[in-house]
Design a protein around this motif. Sequence first.
Motif, PDB file in Angstrom:
ATOM      1  N   GLU A   1     111.861  61.827  65.778  1.00 26.88           N
ATOM      2  CA  GLU A   1     112.835  61.350  66.755  1.00 26.88           C
ATOM      3  C   GLU A   1     113.439  62.411  67.660  1.00 26.88           C
ATOM      4  O   GLU A   1     113.957  62.089  68.715  1.00 26.88           O
TER       5      GLU A   1
ATOM      6  N   SER B   1     121.384  57.929  63.876  1.00 27.20           N
ATOM      7  CA  SER B   1     120.846  56.667  63.348  1.00 27.20           C
ATOM      8  C   SER B   1     121.807  56.037  62.352  1.00 27.20           C
ATOM      9  O   SER B   1     122.297  56.711  61.445  1.00 27.20           O
TER      10      SER B   1
ATOM     11  N   THR C   1     125.607  53.946  68.337  1.00 26.19           N
ATOM     12  CA  THR C   1     124.437  54.740  67.958  1.00 26.19           C
ATOM     13  C   THR C   1     123.507  54.969  69.159  1.00 26.19           C
ATOM     14  O   THR C   1     123.275  54.071  69.972  1.00 26.19           O
ATOM     15  N   GLY C   2     122.985  56.181  69.206  1.00 23.01           N
ATOM     16  CA  GLY C   2     121.952  56.525  70.186  1.00 23.01           C
ATOM     17  C   GLY C   2     120.689  56.911  69.431  1.00 23.01           C
ATOM     18  O   GLY C   2     119.747  57.471  70.009  1.00 23.01           O
ATOM     19  N   GLU C   3     120.686  56.597  68.129  1.00 25.24           N
ATOM     20  CA  GLU C   3     119.496  56.739  67.262  1.00 25.24           C
ATOM     21  C   GLU C   3     118.867  58.134  67.259  1.00 25.24           C
ATOM     22  O   GLU C   3     117.680  58.275  66.967  1.00 25.24           O
TER      23      GLU C   3
ATOM     24  N   THR D   1     117.840  59.832  69.609  1.00 25.25           N
ATOM     25  CA  THR D   1     116.764  60.045  70.588  1.00 25.25           C
ATOM     26  C   THR D   1     117.319  60.211  72.009  1.00 25.25           C
ATOM     27  O   THR D   1     118.393  59.713  72.324  1.00 25.25           O
TER      28      THR D   1
ATOM     29  N   LYS E   1     117.510  56.655  73.937  1.00 29.73           N
ATOM     30  CA  LYS E   1     118.642  55.798  73.548  1.00 29.73           C
ATOM     31  C   LYS E   1     119.962  56.464  73.959  1.00 29.73           C
ATOM     32  O   LYS E   1     120.909  55.791  74.356  1.00 29.73           O
TER      33      LYS E   1
ATOM     34  N   GLU F   1     120.392  55.599  77.546  1.00 26.89           N
ATOM     35  CA  GLU F   1     120.711  54.169  77.711  1.00 26.89           C
ATOM     36  C   GLU F   1     122.179  53.869  77.325  1.00 26.89           C
ATOM     37  O   GLU F   1     122.890  53.184  78.059  1.00 26.89           O
ATOM     38  N   VAL F   2     122.610  54.413  76.191  1.00 29.72           N
ATOM     39  CA  VAL F   2     123.978  54.118  75.729  1.00 29.72           C
ATOM     40  C   VAL F   2     125.004  54.796  76.638  1.00 29.72           C
ATOM     41  O   VAL F   2     126.055  54.228  76.953  1.00 29.72           O
TER      42      VAL F   2
ATOM     43  N   MET G   1     120.282  63.398  72.118  1.00 26.44           N
ATOM     44  CA  MET G   1     121.095  62.332  72.734  1.00 26.44           C
ATOM     45  C   MET G   1     121.948  62.903  73.869  1.00 26.44           C
ATOM     46  O   MET G   1     122.120  62.259  74.909  1.00 26.44           O
TER      47      MET G   1
END
Length: 324
Positions: free
Chosen positions: A45, A171, A201-203, A205, A208, A211-212, A233
């Motif tokens: 990740e 995560s 969460t941005g996992e 990555t 993500k 996106e967040v 992130m």
Amino acid sequence: MFGKKLTVVAVGVLGLSLLTACGNAADSTGGAGSIVLGFSQVGAESGWRTANTKSIQESAKSAGIELKFSDAQQKQENQITAIRSFIQQKVKVIAFSPVVESGWDTVLKEAKTANIPVILTDRSVDSSDKSLYKTFLGSDFVAEGKKAGEWLVKETASASGDVNVVELQGSTGSAPANDRKKGFADAIASASKIKVVASQTGEFTRAKGKEVMEAFLKSQSKIDVLYAHNDDMALGAIEAIEAAGKKPGTDIKIVSVDAVKDGMTALADGKINYIVECNPLLGPQLMDLVKKVSAGQEVPARIETQETEFDQAKAKAALPQRQY
Ligand code: AHR
């Protein structure tokens, strides 16, 4: 391979990538006389994870340890399947970095019943029965979150109004996400002007994280600081901040964790303001522990890695020698 019969690896059908999939079910030391280590990795990740995987693979090779490597692709069920496969193959030692903290007791009991020692590396589990694993090797994630929070408290000591923070968590359910959140919250608790206005969460990555952050920028009228649980992130979020016409590191201060090369470069460029280090180079210590536990030697219950923090000047100085 090794002049003995091949063992079919059952997890192959689940799409797991077992890079070294040969071995003899009856011989736990491997045909070449080396120790056989079954290792289940979280996934791929982040830059941190890539460096960690490389460190483990290279160290196993130089220690003469036969590595059966399995990539869980962020799924706990894949890790459980891989561990069961390692038990079936009678590997000498099992090591893994748990995707999430809970839900491990059953499979760990199966390894214990099979007399296969387990080493936790990078992330821990929340099992109350500590006899289910030999040792934990990795970071103090609460301390990492605390260092990020302490930096922010100092950095904003003279700020007059509220300091609005958005948080990109790792995560969901993972030890670093739980602990970095807690450490940060503890550190800022006494600074009432610091307010975490959004946390998601941005996992771990970049995609993500971006996106967040885009969503945060739309939903929050005032963002002063981003706290990201890892560099990847933060790097994704930087793209979102720039696309929104703001200057990362200036309009929105950024503090993150890991100190991988890309994160350190962004810090040196002034786009990130502070990074708390998390060391992924666990391979050599892990192989040392594998040798010890397979020889039946006692090992400490917990071994923590030495880590530091970086501001811009320190990042500039460290970058030329940074290995990952
Ligand atoms: O468990 C360590 C964390 O996992 C790292 O900080 C993060 O980058 C990775 O994905």
